[in-house]
Scaffold this active site. Structure first.
Site, PDB file in Angstrom:
ATOM      1  N   ASP A   1      85.305   9.641   5.338  1.00  0.00           N
ATOM      2  CA  ASP A   1      84.518   8.503   5.283  1.00  0.00           C
ATOM      3  C   ASP A   1      83.399   8.699   6.184  1.00  0.00           C
ATOM      4  OD1 ASP A   1      83.392   6.033   4.865  1.00  0.00           O
ATOM      5  OD2 ASP A   1      85.241   4.928   6.301  1.00  0.00           O
TER       6      ASP A   1
ATOM      7  N   ASP B   1      84.995  -2.311   4.165  1.00  0.00           N
ATOM      8  CA  ASP B   1      84.956  -2.095   5.539  1.00  0.00           C
ATOM      9  C   ASP B   1      85.065  -3.619   6.193  1.00  0.00           C
ATOM     10  OD1 ASP B   1      84.419   0.833   6.053  1.00  0.00           O
ATOM     11  OD2 ASP B   1      82.763   0.463   4.757  1.00  0.00           O
TER      12      ASP B   1
END
Ligand code: DX5
Ligand code: ZN
Length: 223
Positions: free
Chosen positions: A175, A34
């Site tokens: 996600d 991320d």
């Protein structure tokens, strides 16, 4: 076949290498990195130097980068140098998404589009033939440990239905808030890849390796 990757945002920063190794042994097919700029989302996470070191140390793990940034073109050079397997950029992060996806594809990186829970699936239709995958957010992006929104299953099923009807090749990656219960339901609804985070793979009493094994067992044969 269904698979899962692990988000290193949820790994223990003091034992990152051990956590990655345990995830690999537990059956994770890849690592999800991320990248946040503090603007698209009010948080920071990993950076390209860390991603590069991880990629070099774990070449067998497919790396996917999740760009939560306001100006993805600013990072195009870093992405091309890093050359992860996949990169997803948020639908609303640039008006020139088409160009971004093409640039990544030309650089040999599989391009994807990340979609927030409030964004209609129809917004993806113009990009149907340009994206290799959809990173479907099951929570608002920016923070780990949130519960999956129940609307997610219907959204996965609708995307799966769309690609079947139109013969499209994109994959569906989910996600946010994945756990041992909803993970299997997501795969049954049509998802291909899950991102395992705080509720599925890290911080559980069983440890990372065993938690990953459990997630793998939950999704096995459901895809
Ligand atoms: C959230 C990130 C996710 C997150 C997932 O914005 O994109 O990758 O770290 O973590 P969990 O599974 O804990 O929601
Ligand atoms: Zn992510």
């Amino acid at each position: 076949m269904a698979s899962f990757t692990v988000t290193l945002a949820c790994a223990n920063p003091l034992r990152l290498a051990e956590d990655i190794e345990e995830a690999r042994r537990g059956g994770a097919g890849g690592v999800h990195i991320d990248i946040m700029d503090g603007r698209y989302v009010p948080n920071f996470c990993m950076n390209f130097a860390q991603a590069e070191a991880i990629k070099e140390a774990y070449p067998s793990l497919a790396m996917d980068i999740h760009m939560m940034v306001e100006e993805p073109f600013r990072w195009a050079g870093e992405l091309k140098r890093l050359k992860p397997e996949r990169v997803a950029v948020h639908l609303d992060s640039t008006p020139f998404l088409y160009r971004f996806l093409c640039q990544m594809k030309e650089a040999g990186i599989s391009p994807g589009v990340a979609l927030n829970p409030s964004q209609p699936l129809e917004l993806l239709s113009a990009l149907a033939h340009r994206m290799d995958y959809i990173l479907l957010m099951a929570v608002e992006p920016g923070f780990s440990g949130q519960r999956m929104l129940p609307e997610t299953y219907g959204r996965i099923a609708a995307l799966d239905d769309w690609r079947r009807r139109e013969g499209l090749g994109f994959r569906i990656m989910v996600d946010g808030g994945v756990d041992l219960e909803n993970g299997g339901l997501c795969i049954e609804a049509g998802a291909d890849i899950l991102v395992g985070g705080a509720l599925a793979c890290f911080g559980q009493k069983e440890g990372v390796q065993e938690s990953c094994r459990c997630l793998g067992r939950k999704i096995c044969g459901k895809g």
